[in-house]
Design a protein around this motif. Structure first.
Motif, PDB file in Angstrom:
ATOM      1  N   ARG A  34    -146.667   5.484  10.948  1.00 44.51           N
ATOM      2  CA  ARG A  34    -146.258   6.121   9.692  1.00 44.51           C
ATOM      3  C   ARG A  34    -147.328   7.092   9.180  1.00 44.51           C
ATOM      4  N   ALA A  35    -148.541   6.955   9.701  1.00 45.81           N
ATOM      5  CA  ALA A  35    -149.648   7.824   9.276  1.00 45.81           C
ATOM      6  C   ALA A  35    -149.741   9.092  10.120  1.00 45.81           C
ATOM      7  N   ASN A  36    -148.861   9.250  11.088  1.00 48.32           N
ATOM      8  CA  ASN A  36    -148.864  10.452  11.912  1.00 48.32           C
ATOM      9  C   ASN A  36    -148.725  11.692  11.015  1.00 48.32           C
ATOM     10  N   PRO A  37    -149.566  12.715  11.206  1.00 48.65           N
ATOM     11  CA  PRO A  37    -149.526  13.904  10.338  1.00 48.65           C
ATOM     12  C   PRO A  37    -148.154  14.582  10.297  1.00 48.65           C
ATOM     13  N   ARG A  38    -147.447  14.588  11.423  1.00 52.83           N
ATOM     14  CA  ARG A  38    -146.129  15.210  11.468  1.00 52.83           C
ATOM     15  C   ARG A  38    -145.122  14.419  10.617  1.00 52.83           C
ATOM     16  N   ILE A  39    -145.242  13.110  10.649  1.00 52.07           N
ATOM     17  CA  ILE A  39    -144.373  12.256   9.850  1.00 52.07           C
ATOM     18  C   ILE A  39    -144.697  12.401   8.367  1.00 52.07           C
ATOM     19  N   LYS A  40    -145.966  12.461   8.048  1.00 53.68           N
ATOM     20  CA  LYS A  40    -146.370  12.623   6.652  1.00 53.68           C
ATOM     21  C   LYS A  40    -145.869  13.954   6.102  1.00 53.68           C
ATOM     22  N   ALA A  41    -145.919  15.008   6.919  1.00 53.44           N
ATOM     23  CA  ALA A  41    -145.444  16.326   6.486  1.00 53.44           C
ATOM     24  C   ALA A  41    -143.934  16.321   6.285  1.00 53.44           C
ATOM     25  N   ALA A  42    -143.215  15.642   7.169  1.00 52.26           N
ATOM     26  CA  ALA A  42    -141.760  15.569   7.042  1.00 52.26           C
ATOM     27  C   ALA A  42    -141.363  14.743   5.824  1.00 52.26           C
ATOM     28  N   ALA A  43    -142.036  13.616   5.607  1.00 56.88           N
ATOM     29  CA  ALA A  43    -141.721  12.755   4.469  1.00 56.88           C
ATOM     30  C   ALA A  43    -142.005  13.461   3.146  1.00 56.88           C
ATOM     31  N   ALA A  44    -143.001  14.326   3.135  1.00 51.60           N
ATOM     32  CA  ALA A  44    -143.332  15.064   1.909  1.00 51.60           C
ATOM     33  C   ALA A  44    -142.189  15.969   1.469  1.00 51.60           C
ATOM     34  N   LEU A  45    -141.305  16.345   2.409  1.00 52.16           N
ATOM     35  CA  LEU A  45    -140.185  17.230   2.089  1.00 52.16           C
ATOM     36  C   LEU A  45    -139.111  16.535   1.252  1.00 52.16           C
ATOM     37  N   LEU A  46    -139.260  15.256   1.015  1.00 49.32           N
ATOM     38  CA  LEU A  46    -138.361  14.559   0.102  1.00 49.32           C
ATOM     39  C   LEU A  46    -138.624  14.990  -1.342  1.00 49.32           C
ATOM     40  N   LYS A  47    -139.772  15.640  -1.568  1.00 45.80           N
ATOM     41  CA  LYS A  47    -140.139  16.109  -2.903  1.00 45.80           C
ATOM     42  C   LYS A  47    -139.837  17.596  -3.043  1.00 45.80           C
ATOM     43  N   SER A  48    -139.260  17.969  -4.168  1.00 46.49           N
ATOM     44  CA  SER A  48    -138.835  19.346  -4.408  1.00 46.49           C
ATOM     45  C   SER A  48    -139.993  20.336  -4.337  1.00 46.49           C
ATOM     46  N   ASN A  49    -141.140  19.973  -4.911  1.00 46.39           N
ATOM     47  CA  ASN A  49    -142.252  20.922  -4.925  1.00 46.39           C
ATOM     48  C   ASN A  49    -142.768  21.217  -3.520  1.00 46.39           C
ATOM     49  N   GLU A  50    -142.681  20.221  -2.618  1.00 49.64           N
ATOM     50  CA  GLU A  50    -143.109  20.440  -1.236  1.00 49.64           C
ATOM     51  C   GLU A  50    -142.108  21.322  -0.503  1.00 49.64           C
ATOM     52  N   ARG A  51    -140.815  21.146  -0.790  1.00 52.90           N
ATOM     53  CA  ARG A  51    -139.800  22.014  -0.179  1.00 52.90           C
ATOM     54  C   ARG A  51    -140.009  23.468  -0.613  1.00 52.90           C
ATOM     55  N   LYS A  52    -140.294  23.652  -1.889  1.00 51.77           N
ATOM     56  CA  LYS A  52    -140.523  25.010  -2.395  1.00 51.77           C
ATOM     57  C   LYS A  52    -141.788  25.617  -1.784  1.00 51.77           C
ATOM     58  N   LYS A  53    -142.817  24.808  -1.655  1.00 47.82           N
ATOM     59  CA  LYS A  53    -144.098  25.302  -1.141  1.00 47.82           C
ATOM     60  C   LYS A  53    -144.011  25.683   0.330  1.00 47.82           C
ATOM     61  N   THR A  54    -143.309  24.888   1.121  1.00 46.75           N
ATOM     62  CA  THR A  54    -143.272  25.106   2.569  1.00 46.75           C
ATOM     63  C   THR A  54    -142.068  25.907   3.041  1.00 46.75           C
ATOM     64  N   GLY A  55    -141.023  25.994   2.203  1.00 44.65           N
ATOM     65  CA  GLY A  55    -139.803  26.675   2.643  1.00 44.65           C
ATOM     66  C   GLY A  55    -139.070  25.902   3.731  1.00 44.65           C
ATOM     67  N   ARG A  56    -139.201  24.575   3.711  1.00 46.02           N
ATOM     68  CA  ARG A  56    -138.542  23.718   4.693  1.00 46.02           C
ATOM     69  C   ARG A  56    -137.852  22.574   3.952  1.00 46.02           C
ATOM     70  N   PHE A  57    -136.876  21.951   4.597  1.00 41.45           N
ATOM     71  CA  PHE A  57    -136.205  20.805   3.994  1.00 41.45           C
ATOM     72  C   PHE A  57    -135.853  19.800   5.071  1.00 41.45           C
ATOM     73  N   LEU A  58    -135.478  18.595   4.628  1.00 39.87           N
ATOM     74  CA  LEU A  58    -135.201  17.480   5.537  1.00 39.87           C
ATOM     75  C   LEU A  58    -133.759  17.035   5.385  1.00 39.87           C
ATOM     76  N   THR A  59    -133.044  16.928   6.496  1.00 40.53           N
ATOM     77  CA  THR A  59    -131.705  16.342   6.468  1.00 40.53           C
ATOM     78  C   THR A  59    -131.783  14.940   7.064  1.00 40.53           C
ATOM     79  N   GLU A  60    -130.918  14.066   6.564  1.00 40.66           N
ATOM     80  CA  GLU A  60    -130.905  12.691   7.045  1.00 40.66           C
ATOM     81  C   GLU A  60    -129.499  12.268   7.402  1.00 40.66           C
ATOM     82  N   GLY A  61    -129.373  11.542   8.495  1.00 38.39           N
ATOM     83  CA  GLY A  61    -128.084  10.990   8.893  1.00 38.39           C
ATOM     84  C   GLY A  61    -127.443  11.766  10.030  1.00 38.39           C
ATOM     85  N   ALA A  62    -126.633  11.078  10.802  1.00 33.99           N
ATOM     86  CA  ALA A  62    -125.995  11.695  11.966  1.00 33.99           C
ATOM     87  C   ALA A  62    -125.118  12.872  11.562  1.00 33.99           C
TER      88      ALA A  62
END
Length: 284
Positions: free
Chosen positions: A22-50
């Protein structure tokens, strides 16, 4: 590591990388996208589910990273093949890591990291089209439901001014993937957009709970139209009302004073598209 004879079960031509921490940097970066300010800062978002992961690929959204557990790969094998075949990088993660990325109570253990990009610009607005505009809608469930109704009933697009993030995980789920497919225009200057629309002959409708507004069923819905749905509690702002050419209301016989944003939008779009459908049938 994956054996060579195991590669056929994956959609991509390269073996997925395994992540168990869970401490993997890639996982931490992806999990941060659950927050609006991180989505705005990075211009990326996370989808969940099949469903949403599959919808992202089917809608032409770029998938930078695809995360899935082995259990999800087996359960949703068709989706896994589709998404891993399109993703730039695929990762097999542990269930524990999937919990870190999840925004739901019961995760399907599939996630995509995608770049955010608006599907339309203001110049793409058709002068004879029908658009729904939201002003300061704060509840992502409401925003998602507005999009779901607008897409299902055949509107030409959504114009978003202020309010919640259209890439919110809750909004994406509530839209049933509509926010990945449906044309969306984001604007920070609604006054200029509306003035240009009016110059092109479009009617601008404010949906209000007011006795001096026209009954929506009797309003002139011909030509290009933009219908504005306001904030859940405050409704449409005075500044926005001043820009509108028409005010419409949904007659209510019960004791409730107003409808929530999602319900008002569904009825409004139905009324407009029903009328436009009748005229299209007459023309044909």
């Amino acid at each position: 590591m994956f054996k060579e004879d195991e590669m056929e079960k994956y959609g991509s031509g390269h073996p997925p990388e395994e992540i168990t921490s869970r401490a993997n940097p890639r996982i931490k970066a992806a999990a941060a996208l659950l927050k609006s300010n991180e989505r705005k800062k990075t211009g990326r978002f996370l989808t969940e589910g099949a469903r949403l992961c599959g919808d992202a690929v089917k809608s032409g959204v770029t998938v930078e990273e695809f995360f899935s557990t082995d259990g999800a790969r087996e359960k949703y094998s068709d989706v896994f093949a589709l998404v891993s075949g399109a993703a730039k990088r695929t990762f097999i993660i542990s269930p524990d890591v999937a919990e870190k990325l999840s925004d739901t109570r019961s995760t399907q253990e599939m996630f995509c990291v995608c770049p955010d990009s608006a599907s339309l610009t203001e110049s793409d607005i058709k002068a004879d089209g029908f658009y729904v505009m939201t002003e300061n809608v704060q509840n992502p469930d409401n925003l998602g439901a507005v999009v779901r109704s607008a897409e299902a009933l055949g509107a030409d697009g959504l114009i978003v001014f202020s309010g919640c993030d259209i890439r919110s995980p809750k909004a994406l789920r509530a839209s049933m993937g509509g926010l990945l497919r449906f044309p969306v225009i984001k604007t920070s200057d609604c006054a200029s957009l509306i003035e240009r629309a009016k110059k092109n002959g479009m009617k601008i409708f404010a949906t209000v709970a007011s006795g001096d507004a026209a009954d929506i069923s009797k309003a002139d819905k011909s030509g290009g139209c933009i219908c504005i749905i306001g904030n859940e509690g405050a409704g449409i702002s005075a500044e926005m009302l001043a820009l509108c050419t028409h005010k419409i209301t949904i007659p209510m016989l019960g004791k409730a004073e107003s409808l929530n944003a999602a319900a008002a939008a569904a009825i409004t779009v139905w009324e407009f598209m029903k009328e436009r459908g009748k005229k299209a049938n007459v023309a044909n």
